[in-house]
Design a protein around this motif. Structure first.
Motif, short mmCIF file in Angstrom:
data_model
loop_
_atom_site.label_atom_id
_atom_site.label_comp_id
_atom_site.label_asym_id
_atom_site.label_seq_id
_atom_site.Cartn_x
_atom_site.Cartn_y
_atom_site.Cartn_z
N LEU A 1 -17.04 6.64 -31.32
CA LEU A 1 -18.25 6.91 -30.55
C LEU A 1 -19.24 5.77 -30.66
O LEU A 1 -19.86 5.36 -29.68
CB LEU A 1 -18.91 8.21 -31.02
N LEU A 2 -19.38 5.23 -31.87
CA LEU A 2 -20.32 4.14 -32.07
C LEU A 2 -19.85 2.86 -31.38
O LEU A 2 -20.66 2.08 -30.89
CB LEU A 2 -20.53 3.88 -33.56
N LEU A 3 -18.56 2.65 -31.34
CA LEU A 3 -18.04 1.44 -30.71
C LEU A 3 -17.98 1.57 -29.19
O LEU A 3 -17.75 0.59 -28.50
CB LEU A 3 -16.64 1.13 -31.26
N GLY A 4 -18.21 2.77 -28.66
CA GLY A 4 -18.17 2.99 -27.23
C GLY A 4 -19.48 2.68 -26.54
O GLY A 4 -19.83 3.29 -25.54
N TYR A 5 -20.23 1.76 -27.03
CA TYR A 5 -21.50 1.33 -26.46
C TYR A 5 -21.24 0.73 -25.09
O TYR A 5 -20.49 -0.23 -24.95
CB TYR A 5 -22.10 0.29 -27.41
N SER A 6 -21.85 1.25 -24.04
CA SER A 6 -21.53 0.79 -22.68
C SER A 6 -22.13 -0.59 -22.41
O SER A 6 -23.11 -1.00 -23.03
CB SER A 6 -22.05 1.79 -21.65
N GLY B 1 -22.15 -3.72 -37.01
CA GLY B 1 -23.10 -3.13 -37.97
C GLY B 1 -22.89 -1.63 -38.12
O GLY B 1 -22.90 -1.10 -39.24
N PHE B 2 -22.71 -0.94 -36.99
CA PHE B 2 -22.46 0.50 -37.05
C PHE B 2 -21.13 0.79 -37.75
O PHE B 2 -21.03 1.73 -38.53
CB PHE B 2 -22.45 1.11 -35.65
N LEU B 3 -20.13 -0.02 -37.46
CA LEU B 3 -18.83 0.16 -38.11
C LEU B 3 -18.95 -0.07 -39.61
O LEU B 3 -18.40 0.69 -40.42
CB LEU B 3 -17.79 -0.76 -37.50
N ALA B 4 -19.69 -1.11 -40.00
CA ALA B 4 -19.87 -1.40 -41.42
C ALA B 4 -20.61 -0.26 -42.12
O ALA B 4 -20.26 0.14 -43.24
CB ALA B 4 -20.63 -2.71 -41.60
#
Length: 116
Positions: A24-29, A50-53
């Protein structure tokens, strides 16, 4: 189900939740990313990493803390069965193992504050 089986099932569930959160965090449009860069914000690639980390710091430290609490807790219960006066020391050891998760959350908060 054995205790080890329950632990494995809980690890799988936690991993699935973390994977879903990361996706969900990596799905930034791209449209949102263009707005952020146009407003002088942070590059979307940096935000994604950053969100993944932050998610990995919290998730992996929680898994490590769960494993440590399971190991220390079972040993503490075994020791308490023979010597009940060791209760205070056992609680301290379990609390120290739980501190691993708190450190991961602190690191995640630091990462997220740096992004914003």
């Amino acid at each position: 189900m054995t205790r080890k089986g329950q632990f494995v099932v809980s690890l799988v569930v936690i991993t699935a939740v973390l994977a879903g959160l990361s996706s969900l965090l990596l799905g930034y449009s791209h449209a949102q990313a263009a707005e952020v860069v146009a407003d002088g914000g942070v590059d979307p690639g940096v935000l994604r990493w950053g969100f993944l980390a932050a998610a990995l710091a919290t998730g992996l430290s929680s898994l490590g803390a769960a494993y440590a609490v399971a190991a220390v807790g079972t040993a503490a219960v075994g020791a308490l069965a023979e010597k009940p006066e060791l209760f205070g020391r056992a609680i301290i050891l379990v609390g120290l193992a739980e501190g691993i998760a708190i450190y991961g959350v602190i690191i995640s908060v630091l990462i997220l504050n740096r992004l914003g």
